[in-house]
Design an enzyme around this catalytic site. Structure first.
Site, short mmCIF file in Angstrom:
data_model
loop_
_atom_site.label_atom_id
_atom_site.label_comp_id
_atom_site.label_asym_id
_atom_site.label_seq_id
_atom_site.Cartn_x
_atom_site.Cartn_y
_atom_site.Cartn_z
N HIS A 1 0.84 -1.19 0.00
CA HIS A 1 0.00 0.00 0.00
C HIS A 1 0.88 1.25 0.00
O HIS A 1 1.30 1.73 1.06
CB HIS A 1 -0.90 0.01 1.23
N GLY B 1 -2.79 -4.25 12.10
CA GLY B 1 -3.41 -4.78 10.89
C GLY B 1 -4.90 -4.60 10.93
O GLY B 1 -5.46 -3.81 10.15
N PRO B 2 -5.60 -5.31 11.84
CA PRO B 2 -7.05 -5.09 11.97
C PRO B 2 -7.30 -3.65 12.41
O PRO B 2 -6.93 -3.26 13.52
CB PRO B 2 -7.45 -6.08 13.06
N ILE C 1 -9.57 9.16 1.14
CA ILE C 1 -9.52 8.04 0.19
C ILE C 1 -9.32 6.76 0.98
O ILE C 1 -8.49 6.68 1.88
CB ILE C 1 -8.35 8.20 -0.81
N HIS D 1 -3.88 3.32 -3.26
CA HIS D 1 -4.05 2.86 -1.88
C HIS D 1 -3.47 1.47 -1.65
O HIS D 1 -2.70 1.26 -0.71
CB HIS D 1 -5.54 2.87 -1.50
N GLU E 1 -16.98 -4.60 24.93
CA GLU E 1 -16.08 -5.73 25.16
C GLU E 1 -14.80 -5.66 24.33
O GLU E 1 -13.71 -5.91 24.84
CB GLU E 1 -16.80 -7.05 24.89
N HIS F 1 -20.47 -17.37 33.25
CA HIS F 1 -21.73 -17.84 32.64
C HIS F 1 -21.40 -18.72 31.44
O HIS F 1 -21.71 -18.41 30.30
CB HIS F 1 -22.61 -16.66 32.23
#
Length: 672
Positions: free
Chosen positions: A29, A116-117, A186, A264, A411, A461
């Site tokens: 990129h 990354g994420p 962009i 990109h 969470e 739980h």
């Protein structure tokens, strides 16, 4: 102050290196890296405080990159600091190279987080900012006066986790957090206007942030923004830098390639690459070069840093002499060694829910581990992390002397920020919620595993016995999911995640002991809502350290082996008592951690679960959860539905989890 001509020339050097890395790899990129080069250059050459001779210095500023796809920009800037060689830049995205497509944590090379994420990177930064405030409250400003810088893109702003970070950081007044938003309008497949038209500045202001908008490609404006951000005393700062995607890029015909989606996520290619490198002042035949002006700028910064760091370390030394006990704490907390805990202080009540047993452990940890932070996603009185809270107080704006992080209903954000606390160093973080909501946290669990960050995930739980809450709150597939991760290994060949589901209160204590001793990987602890009858008196709970073991009162010679984890172990014992009345010999095995069990010698594994045995598994989750333990010739009785809404004892009966039905299922199995 360095003149703008030099700063522009050095930023172009970063652009050339970045675009050339992508071009050589034929993958990557380039556009974002080209647009962000000005900010990264100003930050690294004039503001970021670090020790060139000791990258792991605890007093350093931290820089967290969120858009990991902009790794060429980061590697190039770090190469100017001498942390990567030109040859290593040329190996971008290749096997075994220290320059992977998305950066992987490497403190010695200046990389604070794997990214990354999108959204997680700046969430880690916010957590690191909390850690710095927490440590400052305990150790003092002399050793905790650094800043946490984050770099985020449009994609990170769009990811939902950013909403949690914005709310929490603003609410806590994290003025040590400075985030640069690379706003180039962009993204990978569209212009940003197609998917967002919000007023980002207004949004962050509403959360309580200090917001500054500037030209993100102008060194002078970037400096002004950073100076204001550093001087801010009460709020985190968002610098919205309006940048140009693919800044300086030209197309094959020589026309501008700036503001293009095409830059990109793909190499510029052919004549476009050649013309772009020439346009930026480089040689397409020899693009991997650090300009003389660049070398001079970063050599100058190195000398400045040596002076700054010398002064800081002198302050630290004076502080250490005046505060020897705190100095020892600083050394111990940043050692990454497991804390010393006197577990003999634990006195578990019999036949209680394992979440309650966990609460007792957390109360002890609050007293004995002063650098531990515990959190909950608005469920502390249900997941029983309030056992920790009762011994401390919540972190609040202006007062970080407490040790409980109230994350609210978020969470994923909570998990990411707790990971960030540990990436900062000096703290141990744990967090709790319902097991069914671990689904929200899965991306963060994976990143913690990749980074070998030893956070503690507390999930209560644990089964359909949530009962009246119904299938929306009854975890069925969740244990199978986390057990799949338990089978993965990290780069070091270690378990990626340690998973423990204890059978009763006493086994809970042992599992917590192992969690606190584990400083190499994240640990997941899965607890019951309902009370569980203790295992037979005299049971050797220390054997839980092997991941699976034979429960006391099991038959040495056996007709069938029953294996389970959590509350199902006591169900196996109840069914075994019925089977013994029919002269059927039963061995019961508690398996709180299959991953740990598989780490044991083969001889031990075969001793506990003999290959020629008829093995019956019992799980309140998907049958696949135990398939690896029962083997091809075994049978698993589990759940194949999402559950139902009813009191848990009714569900036990309706779903066949009574001792009488398990007795029947086992008899049918061994008579086959």
């Amino acid at each position: 102050m360095n003149n703008k001509e030099t700063m522009n020339r050095v930023a172009d050097n970063i652009r050339i290196l970045s675009v050339s890395m992508v071009e050589k790899a034929k993958s990557g990129h380039p556009g974002g890296a080209m647009g962000g080069a000005d900010f990264i250059n100003v930050l690294f050459s004039e503001y970021l405080v670090y020790d060139p001779s000791n990258p792991e210095w605890t007093g350093r500023d931290r820089f967290f990159l969120d858009p990991g796809h902009m790794s060429p920009m980061l590697y190039s800037a770090l190469a100017l600091q001498g942390k990567f060689t030109i040859e290593e830049l040329k190996q971008f995205r290749q096997w075994g190279a220290p320059t992977p497509g998305h950066p992987e944590r490497d403190i010695k090379r200046g990389i604070e987080n794997t990214s990354g994420p999108l959204g997680q990177g700046h969430s880690f930064a916010a957590g690191a900012a909390i850690a710095e405030k927490f440590l400052e409250a305990r150790l003092g400003k002399e050793v905790m006066q650094h800043k946490i810088y984050a770099y985020i893109s449009d994609g990170g702003i769009q990811e939902e986790v950013s909403q949690g970070v914005g709310r929490i950081a603003g609410n806590l007044g994290l003025n040590n957090l400075i985030m640069f938003y690379d706003s180039n309008d962009i993204q990978l497949s569209t212009e940003c206007g197609v998917v967002m038209n919000e007023d980002t500045a207004a949004k962050y202001k509403a959360w309580g942030w200090n917001v500054i908008t500037c030209n993100g490609n102008d060194a002078d404006e970037i400096r002004k923004a950073l100076n204001v951000a550093i001087a801010e005393q009460h709020r985190p700062t968002l610098i919205i830098g309006k940048t140009i995607m693919g800044k300086g890029a030209l197309q094959e015909d020589g026309s501008s390639y700036e503001h293009s989606i095409k830059t990109h996520g793909s190499p510029l290619g052919g004549d476009a690459y050649v013309k772009t490198v020439k346009n930026l002042g480089g040689d397409p035949e020899n693009p991997f070069v650090i300009f003389p002006e660049t070398q001079e700028l970063y050599a100058k910064r190195k000398k400045e840093l040596q002076k700054i760091v010398t002064e800081r370390k002198a302050q630290e030394e004076a502080w250490a002499k005046a505060n020897p006990e705190k100095a020892e704490l600083l050394k111990t907390w940043f050692s990454d060694k497991a804390p010393k805990i006197d577990w003999s202080k634990i006195n578990q009540k019999p036949d209680i829910a394992t979440r309650a047993a966990s609460s007792a452990c957390l109360g002890l940890l609050a007293e004995q581990v002063p650098n531990m932070i515990c959190s909950s996603a608005d469920l502390s009185n249900s997941d029983k992390t309030d056992g920790f809270l009762k011994k401390t107080k919540s972190l609040v704006k202006g007062d970080f002397s407490g040790a409980f992080f109230q994350a609210g209903v978020s969470e994923l954000t909570m998990a990411c920020m707790c990971i960030g606390m540990m990436l900062h160093g000096g703290v141990i973080a744990a967090m709790g919620t319902f097991f069914v909501f671990s689904d929200y946290m899965k991306p963060a669990v994976r990143m913690a595993a990749l980074m070998k960050t030893p956070v503690k995930f507390i999930w209560s739980h644990d089964a359909f016995r949530v009962g009246e809450d119904g299938p929306t709150h009854e975890p069925v597939e969740q244990e199978a999911q986390i057990r799949l991760m338990e089978k993965l290994q990290n780069h070091s060949g270690e378990d990626s995640v340690r998973v423990f589901r204890p059978a009763d209160a006493e086994e809970t204590t042992v599992c917590w002991q192992m969690a606190m001793e584990n400083m190499n990987t994240p640990t997941a602890l899965i607890f019951s809502r309902q009370n569980i009858k203790n295992l037979p008196v005299g049971n050797d709970y220390s054997s839980a350290r092997k991941g699976a073991y034979i429960v006391k009162d099991s038959d040495k010679d056996y007709d069938v082996v029953m294996v389970a984890s959590g509350s199902e172990v006591s169900s196996c014992i109840a069914a075994a008592n019925l089977l013994k009345a029919d002269n059927i010999k039963v061995r019961v095995v508690s398996a709180p951690s299959e991953g740990l069990f598989r780490r044991q010698p083969k001889a031990y594994q075969t001793e506990v679960l003999p290959k020629d045995a008829k093995i019956f598994g019992l799980t309140a989750g998907l049958p696949i959860t135990l398939q690896g333990l029962v083997g091809a010739n075994g049978k698993v009785y589990g759940l194949n539905s999402f559950g139902f809404s009813a009191p848990y004892k009714v569900l036990d009966e309706k779903l066949g989890f009574t001792a009488e039905n398990i007795y029947k299922e086992v008899k049918e199995f061994i008579e086959q």
